[in-house]
Write a protein that holds these residues in place. Sequence first.
Motif, PDB file in Angstrom:
ATOM      1  N   ASP A 116       7.831  -8.939  -3.336  1.00  0.00           N
ATOM      2  CA  ASP A 116       7.230  -9.010  -4.624  1.00  0.00           C
ATOM      3  C   ASP A 116       7.517 -10.356  -5.234  1.00  0.00           C
TER       4      ASP A 116
ATOM      5  N   THR B 188       4.939  10.380  -3.210  1.00  0.00           N
ATOM      6  CA  THR B 188       5.564   8.995  -3.331  1.00  0.00           C
ATOM      7  C   THR B 188       7.002   9.066  -2.374  1.00  0.00           C
TER       8      THR B 188
ATOM      9  N   ASN C  65       3.970   0.544  -4.907  1.00  0.00           N
ATOM     10  CA  ASN C  65       2.866   1.358  -4.899  1.00  0.00           C
ATOM     11  C   ASN C  65       3.134   2.531  -3.815  1.00  0.00           C
ATOM     12  N   GLY C  66       3.397   3.966  -4.682  1.00  0.00           N
ATOM     13  CA  GLY C  66       3.563   5.081  -3.732  1.00  0.00           C
ATOM     14  C   GLY C  66       4.978   4.791  -3.067  1.00  0.00           C
TER      15      GLY C  66
ATOM     16  N   LYS D 101       0.673  -1.093   0.009  1.00  0.00           N
ATOM     17  CA  LYS D 101       0.164   0.021   0.067  1.00  0.00           C
ATOM     18  C   LYS D 101       0.865   1.351  -0.055  1.00  0.00           C
ATOM     19  N   SER D 102       0.339   2.506  -0.665  1.00  0.00           N
ATOM     20  CA  SER D 102       0.954   3.674  -0.768  1.00  0.00           C
ATOM     21  C   SER D 102       1.330   3.989   0.772  1.00  0.00           C
TER      22      SER D 102
END
Length: 242
Positions: free
Chosen positions: A203, A188, A217-218, A181-182
Amino acid sequence: MDKSRRIFVVSDIHGHYTLLKDALDKAGFDKDNEKHFLVCCGDYFDRGTENFQVLQFFERLKNRALLMGNHEELLLKVLQTGKVLPHNYINGTMQTLAEFFGKYSIDPVDDSIDFSGKTRMVERVCEFIDDTMDYFETENYIFVHGWLPEGAKTAQDLKSANEEAWKKARWAKWTEKYDGKSPIEGKTLVCGHMPAFFAKRVDPSRSDENANIFYGNGMIAIDAGTFDTKHINVLVLEDNLL
């Protein structure tokens, strides 16, 4: 006033001046171009053999923002106490101390450091570290060394984080903190401290395990694991300074 800049971001140099200079040249960084701005996300020294050249480079650079890394914290502690601890050997601080103060300045019996005649150098390094920041903010990005202080979700939260919170954040590993999640609202996050080749830990679908920059993400992780890979990542962004 035009605040737009081409921002070049590096991290975890670890005493590798030649690699740094070559990477910045390849990325097109021009220290004399007022539109070029360099951000370093910490860990300038230790492990490499060109620590003094790294110090000189950043001292002479005007268009830059320097963040404090955990290795600067370790070095500052030695300068304040005059004592070397076991982790200083493990983390490569001894190479930096030898370059800055001479290889015979350290007493191998009691691990004390003789700063006699080196007062100006002590002051010089302390001034450099004092010039570093916990984080740096532009219009669309937040730059840190390790991660955000615990509980911080917005840029405003960063302003109120205390010194102890930032110390913990400098040692935090993005591979253990990033949950997909960001991490910070409306910005960013760009961080170093843990090499991007550990990205597969967060990942599993990622097939490459080299020194490439990790984009989440972010968030963006840019540490190339320089000591092992002999590579420095340069992230190039277009953004406005605040």
